[in-house]
Design a protein around this motif. Structure first.
Motif, PDB file in Angstrom:
ATOM      1  N   ALA A 171       0.908  -1.042  -0.172  1.00 19.23           N
ATOM      2  CA  ALA A 171      -0.031   0.127  -0.061  1.00 19.23           C
ATOM      3  C   ALA A 171       0.842   1.389   0.153  1.00 19.23           C
ATOM      4  N   ASN A 172       1.932   1.034   0.597  1.00 21.30           N
ATOM      5  CA  ASN A 172       2.940   2.337   0.616  1.00 21.30           C
ATOM      6  C   ASN A 172       3.530   2.580  -0.866  1.00 21.30           C
ATOM      7  N   GLY A 173       3.756   1.343  -1.614  1.00 21.89           N
ATOM      8  CA  GLY A 173       4.075   1.426  -2.790  1.00 21.89           C
ATOM      9  C   GLY A 173       5.642   0.975  -2.947  1.00 21.89           C
ATOM     10  N   SER A 174       5.980   0.344  -1.970  1.00 23.01           N
ATOM     11  CA  SER A 174       7.399  -0.164  -1.814  1.00 23.01           C
ATOM     12  C   SER A 174       7.396  -1.597  -2.388  1.00 23.01           C
ATOM     13  N   LEU A 175       6.351  -2.251  -2.333  1.00 27.64           N
ATOM     14  CA  LEU A 175       6.292  -3.629  -2.983  1.00 27.64           C
ATOM     15  C   LEU A 175       5.104  -3.942  -4.012  1.00 27.64           C
ATOM     16  N   CYS A 176       5.196  -4.842  -4.811  1.00 30.04           N
ATOM     17  CA  CYS A 176       3.993  -5.128  -5.750  1.00 30.04           C
ATOM     18  C   CYS A 176       3.777  -6.436  -5.483  1.00 30.04           C
ATOM     19  N   ARG A 177       2.529  -7.077  -6.114  1.00 26.62           N
ATOM     20  CA  ARG A 177       2.199  -8.424  -5.707  1.00 26.62           C
ATOM     21  C   ARG A 177       1.973  -9.124  -7.189  1.00 26.62           C
ATOM     22  N   ASP A 178       2.136 -10.585  -6.963  1.00 25.81           N
ATOM     23  CA  ASP A 178       1.762 -11.484  -8.147  1.00 25.81           C
ATOM     24  C   ASP A 178       0.865 -12.534  -7.563  1.00 25.81           C
ATOM     25  N   ASP A 179      -0.409 -12.491  -7.745  1.00 26.87           N
ATOM     26  CA  ASP A 179      -1.432 -13.547  -7.534  1.00 26.87           C
ATOM     27  C   ASP A 179      -1.576 -14.408  -8.491  1.00 26.87           C
ATOM     28  N   SER A 180      -0.955 -15.694  -8.641  1.00 28.86           N
ATOM     29  CA  SER A 180      -1.269 -16.662  -9.488  1.00 28.86           C
ATOM     30  C   SER A 180      -1.504 -18.042  -8.747  1.00 28.86           C
ATOM     31  N   ILE A 181      -1.701 -18.941  -9.749  1.00 22.89           N
ATOM     32  CA  ILE A 181      -2.068 -20.417  -9.101  1.00 22.89           C
ATOM     33  C   ILE A 181      -0.970 -20.813  -8.081  1.00 22.89           C
ATOM     34  N   GLU A 182       0.272 -20.319  -8.125  1.00 24.53           N
ATOM     35  CA  GLU A 182       1.216 -20.872  -7.388  1.00 24.53           C
ATOM     36  C   GLU A 182       1.059 -20.079  -5.996  1.00 24.53           C
ATOM     37  N   GLY A 183       0.258 -19.086  -5.871  1.00 29.03           N
ATOM     38  CA  GLY A 183       0.085 -18.627  -4.350  1.00 29.03           C
ATOM     39  C   GLY A 183       0.448 -16.998  -4.724  1.00 29.03           C
ATOM     40  N   LEU A 184       0.290 -16.190  -3.428  1.00 26.86           N
ATOM     41  CA  LEU A 184       0.464 -14.645  -3.455  1.00 26.86           C
ATOM     42  C   LEU A 184       1.876 -14.406  -3.434  1.00 26.86           C
ATOM     43  N   ARG A 185       2.588 -13.762  -4.084  1.00 25.97           N
ATOM     44  CA  ARG A 185       4.080 -13.516  -3.784  1.00 25.97           C
ATOM     45  C   ARG A 185       4.183 -12.039  -3.833  1.00 25.97           C
ATOM     46  N   PHE A 186       5.244 -11.416  -3.195  1.00 26.35           N
ATOM     47  CA  PHE A 186       5.492  -9.860  -3.163  1.00 26.35           C
ATOM     48  C   PHE A 186       6.700  -9.692  -3.948  1.00 26.35           C
ATOM     49  N   TYR A 187       6.968  -8.866  -4.480  1.00 26.02           N
ATOM     50  CA  TYR A 187       8.149  -8.515  -5.426  1.00 26.02           C
ATOM     51  C   TYR A 187       8.548  -6.871  -4.741  1.00 26.02           C
ATOM     52  N   PRO A 188       9.834  -6.381  -5.205  1.00 25.35           N
ATOM     53  CA  PRO A 188      10.101  -5.039  -5.150  1.00 25.35           C
ATOM     54  C   PRO A 188       9.475  -4.318  -6.239  1.00 25.35           C
ATOM     55  N   ASN A 189       8.961  -3.141  -5.877  1.00 26.09           N
ATOM     56  CA  ASN A 189       8.203  -2.250  -6.798  1.00 26.09           C
ATOM     57  C   ASN A 189       9.261  -1.349  -7.476  1.00 26.09           C
ATOM     58  N   LEU A 190       9.634  -1.791  -8.828  1.00 21.15           N
ATOM     59  CA  LEU A 190      10.548  -1.022  -9.669  1.00 21.15           C
ATOM     60  C   LEU A 190      10.170   0.236 -10.297  1.00 21.15           C
ATOM     61  N   PHE A 191       8.682   0.430  -9.980  1.00 17.19           N
ATOM     62  CA  PHE A 191       8.140   1.682 -11.142  1.00 17.19           C
ATOM     63  C   PHE A 191       8.175   3.092 -10.135  1.00 17.19           C
TER      64      PHE A 191
END
Length: 376
Positions: free
Chosen positions: A356-376
């Motif tokens: 929510a603070n813009g530091s991370l972004c998510r990928d919600d796929s069939i493998e589950g919810l994962r968070f990645y660094p927000n590069l934008f």
């Protein structure tokens, strides 16, 4: 004490049931790595069974003195530590002929250490392996046959016999409980005496031994716990102060936050013979902030209630989590929970807050919810 591990065929004993299973578990003799890595571990009412494609071994619960968790680090995953006794019986064949350690460690590569620890601690308290299955004798078989042929009166007699047996078991259980409650106060007194002995002989103990021993003493109980009889109308206010004094140190060891359910279990274990209800815990918690205590109640965005340190720096926590995700490239809530030693729901809360603070972004796929660094 990895030499307490013995080979097994994996067949369940009479009356033995499976509690839980977990994959990706490695065995360590103390802190020494063994050849038995990433196997399949099973907890039953009698033992721990570990197996892979080439070996299968067991550790009886009866030889485990206590179990605890070693939090994950950057070099290892969370571990279950089982301190075991040196058996007097003849040694059964196993993978290790001898050992210089007093504990066996199980490293959970795929997570699940917290749940496994909770379940094994419950079994160590219940000691269900002591219950022996009663084999029917010829006399009981004959009686059973006779009762079967006796019609309704036989059924009534059989039901009454079961009720009498259950009543005897319940009476015996409550006798044991009463004895335990009588001895609880004595245990608190003993813990204080031992603490004083430690202070007198500080020079004879290493710092690690002292710290570890004190942690065991703290789990024995709270001296003079607050009760409704002693506090009267100020019960919840006094209880709030007691909660803060007990939880403050625990929160420092658990990254500054703890769910209400975890705190409830920890407090009642410490109080021993003066248990509190969930309502008492919640009613006391709402007074913490107005009393300016070092611990306060907080409601997470998911609706889960938790305790946290009043001086907790949430901005700093989010920065640390963001850096951790950058280091690991990506993380799930389970991985963060194992790394920091916090509940999964709290780990998910922190990740979504960072998102929510813009530091991370998510990928919600069939493998589950994962968070990645927000590069934008």
């Amino acid at each position: 004490m990895a030499d307490r591990l013995a080979w097994t065929d994996g067949q369940l004993h009479m009356g033995e049931t499976i509690i839980t299973t977990q994959t990706g578990v490695s065995i360590y003799d103390g802190s020494d790595k063994t050849d038995y890595q990433k196997g399949f571990i099973t907890l039953t009412t009698n033992r721990i069974i570990w197996k892979d494609n080439s070996a299968q071994m067991e550790l009886p619960l009866s030889v485990i003195i206590f179990s605890e968790k070693k939090d994950a680090s950057f070099t290892s995953k969370a571990r279950l530590i089982c301190a075991v006794s040196r058996g007097q019986e003849s040694k059964r064949p196993g993978p290790f002929a001898s050992s210089r350690h007093d504990e066996i460690q199980f490293e959970f590569r795929d997570g699940g250490c917290n749940d496994f620890l909770r379940l094994i601690q419950e079994e160590l308290v219940k000691k269900r392996w002591l219950l022996q299955a009663i084999k029917p004798t010829a006399a009981t078989t004959t009686t059973s046959d006779r009762t079967h042929r006796a019609g309704i009166s036989g059924i009534e007699s059989h039901i009454q016999h079961q009720l009498n047996t259950q009543q005897q078991s319940i009476s015996s259980a409550f006798q044991d409980l009463n004895k335990l409650m009588q001895q609880a106060k004595e245990m608190v007194t003993i813990s204080k005496t031992i603490t004083n002995k430690i202070q007198e002989k500080r020079s004879d103990l290493t710092s690690d031994e002292t710290i570890r021993f004190r942690s065991y003493l703290l789990s024995l109980g709270i001296d003079n716990p607050v009760t409704k009889e002693s506090a009267g109308s100020q019960y919840h206010v006094s209880l709030a102060r007691e909660l803060a004094s007990v939880l403050e140190k625990a929160l420092k060891d658990t990254n500054g936050i703890m769910t209400l359910s975890d705190a409830f279990c920890r407090i009642n274990r410490a109080r021993g013979y003066e248990l509190i209800s969930p309502d008492d815990l919640l009613n006391a918690a709402v007074h913490m902030e107005e009393l300016d205590l070092p611990v306060r109640l907080r409601v997470l965005s998911s609706g889960i209630k938790s305790f946290e340190l009043t001086n907790r720096n949430e901005k700093k926590d989010l920065q640390e989590i963001t850096e951790l995700v950058k280091t690991m490239k990506s993380m799930s809530a389970d991985q963060l929970a194992n790394t920091l030693g916090i509940p999964v729901i709290v780990a998910r809360e922190r990740l979504t807050t960072a998102e929510a603070n813009g530091s991370l972004c998510r990928d919600d796929s069939i493998e589950g919810l994962r968070f990645y660094p927000n590069l934008f």
